[in-house]
Design an enzyme around this catalytic site. Sequence first.
Site, PDB file in Angstrom:
ATOM      1  N   SER A 271     -39.385   1.889  55.485  1.00 56.70           N
ATOM      2  CA  SER A 271     -38.533   2.746  56.323  1.00 56.70           C
ATOM      3  C   SER A 271     -37.248   3.047  55.570  1.00 56.70           C
ATOM      4  O   SER A 271     -36.844   2.280  54.701  1.00 56.70           O
ATOM      5  CB  SER A 271     -38.175   2.033  57.629  1.00 56.70           C
ATOM      6  N   ASP A 272     -36.583   4.134  55.911  1.00 54.67           N
ATOM      7  CA  ASP A 272     -35.227   4.295  55.399  1.00 54.67           C
ATOM      8  C   ASP A 272     -34.336   3.284  56.124  1.00 54.67           C
ATOM      9  O   ASP A 272     -34.755   2.623  57.082  1.00 54.67           O
ATOM     10  CB  ASP A 272     -34.727   5.739  55.562  1.00 54.67           C
ATOM     11  N   TYR A 273     -33.102   3.180  55.646  1.00 52.86           N
ATOM     12  CA  TYR A 273     -32.191   2.120  56.099  1.00 52.86           C
ATOM     13  C   TYR A 273     -32.067   2.093  57.631  1.00 52.86           C
ATOM     14  O   TYR A 273     -31.510   3.013  58.229  1.00 52.86           O
ATOM     15  CB  TYR A 273     -30.818   2.365  55.471  1.00 52.86           C
ATOM     16  N   ALA A 274     -32.615   1.062  58.212  1.00 55.53           N
ATOM     17  CA  ALA A 274     -32.527   0.836  59.662  1.00 55.53           C
ATOM     18  C   ALA A 274     -33.247   1.900  60.494  1.00 55.53           C
ATOM     19  O   ALA A 274     -33.023   1.998  61.699  1.00 55.53           O
ATOM     20  CB  ALA A 274     -31.067   0.723  60.108  1.00 55.53           C
ATOM     21  N   ALA A 275     -34.134   2.669  59.864  1.00 51.48           N
ATOM     22  CA  ALA A 275     -34.778   3.781  60.591  1.00 51.48           C
ATOM     23  C   ALA A 275     -35.681   3.294  61.725  1.00 51.48           C
ATOM     24  O   ALA A 275     -35.874   4.009  62.712  1.00 51.48           O
ATOM     25  CB  ALA A 275     -35.559   4.660  59.624  1.00 51.48           C
TER      26      ALA A 275
END
Length: 730
Positions: A271-275
């Site tokens: 995932s992208d950061y904290a997505a």
Amino acid sequence: MDLEKLLKEMTVFEKAMQCTQLITCFYRGVKLEDNTANAIGPYTKLGLKQSDIYLAGSVNFLCDDTGAMLPATELERIQKSCIENSPHHIPTIFMQDIIHGYVTVYPIPLAMAASFNTDAMEECCAMAAKEASLNGVHLTIGPMVDLSREARWGRVCEGFGEDPCLGSAMARASIKGFQGDDLGKYRLATCVKHFCGYGAPEAGLDYNVVDISERTLKEYYLPNYKAAIDAGATTVMSAFNVFDGMPITGNEHVLKGILRDEWGFDGAVISDYAACLELLTHGVAKDEIEAALLSMNATCDVEMMTTLYAQNMEKFINEGKISMSQLDDACMRVLKLKEKLGLFENPYRDSDYERAKESFCCEEHREISRKAAEESIVLLKNDGILPLNKDVSSVAVIGPLAHYGRILGAWNCGGRESDAVTVYDGLCNYLGKDKVFTSRGCDIYYAGTDESEIPAAVELAKKCEVVVLCVGEDQDDSGESASKSNISLPDIQKKLFREICKANKNVVALLFNGRPMAIEDLDADARAVVDMWFPGTECGNAAANILFGETVPSGKLPMTFPRNVGQCPIYYNHYGTGRPREDDSRRCWCQSAYIDSPNAPLYPFGYGLSYTEFAYGKPYVDKTVLQSGGDDCITVRCELANTGKYDGKEVVQMYVRDMVGSVVRPVRELKGFKKVFVKRGEKVTVSFTIREEDLAFYNAKLEKRAEKGAFRVWVGGDSTCSEYVEIELV
Ligand code: BGC
């Protein structure tokens, strides 16, 4: 390593932790429960015990508090602690966003696309991979291949521009450069991002709504990712944005349907950061449980900096919400990546701090970076003042970017300003210090209003033969979270430019930019305009070589440059309309026309000048009819003569239009390009091949097919070239 056996021995929590990515500060003294840590993201909600950090499958942000890259020795220490403190002694993966260089920085990816030189791209990525792998890194969180037409979007600097043919070629070259053939010595695994459609935020506003059709997604936005995956990219990042109502991280249609089922991608998705957690803020999950389930079911294997899987997985398995085989698949994809990287045999891979230090900004790497910068610089205007005469008596290097180290570009990783050669330094290296003078003139930022430095710059301009005026953006004015509603020069820089033009008639403007900018004023009044982009460590030396003709410019624009921000998004390969504008110079009633601006951009896609002259012949073909249903092909040829005074390189571009389609087709599409070197006075023949698959597009059922009928094929030096030949698919 027998991964099946290992998997059987692991607990549910251990498996979920393999699917969790943390950042290095937790291994360097920051406590998980430390609310005061200066960081972005959901630091305080991780819900882990301090000892759990050793179980994390991967670690990101390999830097200290100042952003400097951690030495390999420190990563070795962290690796050792992970192996020793985890029950199955599984090594972690060190990941870092290496976007255009590790310590030796090369031009931003948008500039690399402007080089139209895939060999240079590959060489630069291989160089970055070498520096990073020697310093203990295993995987680059790149390349970023998001196609974008949005000059307002700051992240265009990280990608390859508006065209899928160019973008795909650059994506393939990047993967080859980073990974080599087999992820061997001095190579890095990759993470293609941000899958998918992240480059189409409404109004160019980062993280904003993306609302494009499946057709547009498939036709324009997906090819770059597909090219990277076909080239062997090891992992993929799920983007922050929504597609068709669902954020990508929880979007089964794109992650499972397109990426895995259609394309056969079997690597890990991160995932992208904290997505994963942001599925809550998007409003598609009511709580963390729902967010975790959505992500897991979409086959997002790894959470970046959230722990929804780790915290909830036992419960999910017990309640039958996630099956053990689903978790096993996700965990296995991470373990297989470790195996591919050889981490079970050698968890430290190429790590060697002494050699890493020697490689950073060594002569060989500087040379690679400088050459790439020279290939990527685009000459936008020249009334004949360039190249400058080496016997010039004096040069004034003026402007906020004249003697400025922040020209490495956004996401410059371990790039150090102290290693950067400024334009002033580069001109001094070339001409000698006694002929080069500098003055800042004004501040760089939009907020700048202080005019007090302008008079001194004007005085200097009056005294010198030539002014090299360095204007544009600070490196952090493009990149993530750097959207703009104004893409002109800041007012204070415009003022400086006007005053300098009054003081000296010989103004050469160097533009520094991570995006297309609206620069009609520079185009009107400077004698030459040179687009430097953000050229990286060797900026000044590259600038001097271009300005004095040691290197003849050969870059071409990978994105259309609008006249004004109101034209955005503007791109050459748009669909046809029923009422195209007939005349850009007058008001056109009931046509698709602005009343206060031409429709045409300031500079079109593919545009860029040279010091020499190139004359194109009319394209011709070996036959006009292409048979469908087999592997028939047509060869398109074009003569290119260098009629000017210099040897030089030219980017020869081939565009195609399907004259009648069952659905509307783009007015033209780049289908091939070649960068060729031609000696002055000589002529070459450039050839391209067209096959049925090159003519295919998505029909009304979204099936990719070529349709019989007429096609027009142009060959020339930019996307407005006019000479064409007609062919037919039968
Ligand atoms: C960016 C990604 C990046 C990640 C980790 C995010 O904010 O969108 O491109 O890879 O941070 O560094």
